[in-house]
Design a protein around this motif. Structure first.
Motif, PDB file in Angstrom:
ATOM      1  N   LEU A 133       6.364 -24.917   3.153  1.00 34.50           N
ATOM      2  CA  LEU A 133       6.022 -23.725   2.398  1.00 34.50           C
ATOM      3  C   LEU A 133       4.671 -23.435   2.344  1.00 34.50           C
ATOM      4  O   LEU A 133       3.768 -24.320   1.686  1.00 34.50           O
ATOM      5  CB  LEU A 133       6.867 -23.595   1.317  1.00 34.50           C
ATOM      6  N   GLN A 176       9.888 -32.990   0.251  1.00 33.35           N
ATOM      7  CA  GLN A 176      10.497 -31.820   0.303  1.00 33.35           C
ATOM      8  C   GLN A 176      11.796 -31.925  -0.645  1.00 33.35           C
ATOM      9  O   GLN A 176      12.074 -30.888  -1.252  1.00 33.35           O
ATOM     10  CB  GLN A 176      10.656 -31.365   1.631  1.00 33.35           C
ATOM     11  N   MET A 200       5.084 -28.770 -10.290  1.00 30.00           N
ATOM     12  CA  MET A 200       4.797 -27.833  -9.476  1.00 30.00           C
ATOM     13  C   MET A 200       3.411 -28.427  -8.853  1.00 30.00           C
ATOM     14  O   MET A 200       2.625 -29.029  -9.247  1.00 30.00           O
ATOM     15  CB  MET A 200       4.560 -26.552  -9.983  1.00 30.00           C
ATOM     16  N   LYS A 204       6.839 -20.422   6.548  1.00 29.34           N
ATOM     17  CA  LYS A 204       7.505 -22.007   6.825  1.00 29.34           C
ATOM     18  C   LYS A 204       7.007 -22.572   8.068  1.00 29.34           C
ATOM     19  O   LYS A 204       6.666 -21.795   8.960  1.00 29.34           O
ATOM     20  CB  LYS A 204       9.123 -21.680   6.669  1.00 29.34           C
ATOM     21  N   THR A 253       3.461 -29.819   4.921  1.00 28.20           N
ATOM     22  CA  THR A 253       4.593 -29.530   4.370  1.00 28.20           C
ATOM     23  C   THR A 253       4.940 -28.282   4.637  1.00 28.20           C
ATOM     24  O   THR A 253       4.344 -27.326   4.874  1.00 28.20           O
ATOM     25  CB  THR A 253       4.371 -29.456   2.602  1.00 28.20           C
ATOM     26  N   THR A 274       9.840 -30.296 -14.691  1.00 22.80           N
ATOM     27  CA  THR A 274       9.483 -29.791 -13.399  1.00 22.80           C
ATOM     28  C   THR A 274       8.116 -30.013 -13.081  1.00 22.80           C
ATOM     29  O   THR A 274       7.188 -29.505 -13.681  1.00 22.80           O
ATOM     30  CB  THR A 274       9.859 -28.210 -13.449  1.00 22.80           C
ATOM     31  N   LEU A 327       3.962 -15.112   3.791  1.00 20.68           N
ATOM     32  CA  LEU A 327       4.430 -16.373   3.148  1.00 20.68           C
ATOM     33  C   LEU A 327       5.264 -16.966   4.542  1.00 20.68           C
ATOM     34  O   LEU A 327       6.105 -16.094   4.948  1.00 20.68           O
ATOM     35  CB  LEU A 327       5.691 -15.725   2.274  1.00 20.68           C
ATOM     36  N   GLY A 341      11.105 -29.456  -3.365  1.00 27.20           N
ATOM     37  CA  GLY A 341      11.814 -28.231  -3.243  1.00 27.20           C
ATOM     38  C   GLY A 341      10.880 -27.062  -3.041  1.00 27.20           C
ATOM     39  O   GLY A 341       9.810 -27.341  -2.250  1.00 27.20           O
ATOM     40  N   ASN A 342      11.113 -25.996  -3.560  1.00 27.14           N
ATOM     41  CA  ASN A 342      10.160 -24.817  -3.451  1.00 27.14           C
ATOM     42  C   ASN A 342       9.179 -24.771  -4.538  1.00 27.14           C
ATOM     43  O   ASN A 342       8.482 -23.907  -4.697  1.00 27.14           O
ATOM     44  CB  ASN A 342      10.907 -23.634  -3.600  1.00 27.14           C
ATOM     45  N   ASN A 343       8.873 -26.189  -5.107  1.00 32.41           N
ATOM     46  CA  ASN A 343       7.914 -26.078  -6.275  1.00 32.41           C
ATOM     47  C   ASN A 343       6.588 -26.537  -5.801  1.00 32.41           C
ATOM     48  O   ASN A 343       5.647 -27.085  -6.399  1.00 32.41           O
ATOM     49  CB  ASN A 343       8.362 -27.031  -7.324  1.00 32.41           C
ATOM     50  N   SER A 344       6.443 -26.549  -4.211  1.00 31.39           N
ATOM     51  CA  SER A 344       5.384 -26.813  -3.644  1.00 31.39           C
ATOM     52  C   SER A 344       4.898 -26.066  -2.595  1.00 31.39           C
ATOM     53  O   SER A 344       5.843 -25.602  -1.749  1.00 31.39           O
ATOM     54  CB  SER A 344       5.374 -28.334  -3.170  1.00 31.39           C
ATOM     55  N   ILE A 345       3.768 -25.424  -2.851  1.00 33.12           N
ATOM     56  CA  ILE A 345       3.222 -24.365  -1.734  1.00 33.12           C
ATOM     57  C   ILE A 345       1.635 -24.660  -1.496  1.00 33.12           C
ATOM     58  O   ILE A 345       0.943 -25.123  -2.254  1.00 33.12           O
ATOM     59  CB  ILE A 345       3.190 -23.073  -2.187  1.00 33.12           C
TER      60      ILE A 345
END
Length: 119
Positions: free
Chosen positions: A66, A33, A14, A85, A64, A12, A83, A37-41
């Motif tokens: 998020l 993306q 991140m 989008k 990106t 995984t 938070l 997925g949601n492993n990038s912010i």
């Protein structure tokens, strides 16, 4: 991070980045993306000027999706954040270029001068 998702597909991956400019067109960001997925912010200081700029003359770069948008508090102050989008039209998630400053790109989360320095 995207390269690592191919190289280390059994892990995984991140990615948390700070003050990133827009770096890819829609097709590249879509691939990113799907892999991340949601492993990038992205973490964005609301007054950081760098995330506002990107090459628009030749490229149609986007962020990106998020991200955490926050106000860098005064010493001892509370950290206020949203938070967000990329496709949301929430005014709390977008910046006002008139309130942006290059100083705020090198000062994240109350860390003084986050740039690298030689000895």
């Amino acid at each position: 991070a995207l390269d690592f998702t191919y190289e280390y597909s059994d892990c995984t991956i991140m990615n948390i980045n700070f003050g990133s400019p827009r770096w890819g067109d829609k097709d590249l960001i879509d691939v990113y993306q799907k892999r991340m997925g949601n492993n990038s912010i992205r973490v964005v200081n609301r007054k950081d000027i760098v995330p506002l700029f990107y090459p628009t003359t030749f490229f149609d770069y986007i962020h990106t999706p998020l991200f955490i948008h926050y106000d860098n508090p005064e010493t001892g102050g509370n950290l206020n954040y949203e938070l967000c989008k990329r496709d949301e039209k929430d005014n709390n998630c977008y910046y006002n270029i008139l309130k942006s400053c290059p100083y705020d790109h090198t000062h994240y989360l109350q860390l003084e001068d986050a740039t690298c320095k030689g000895n």
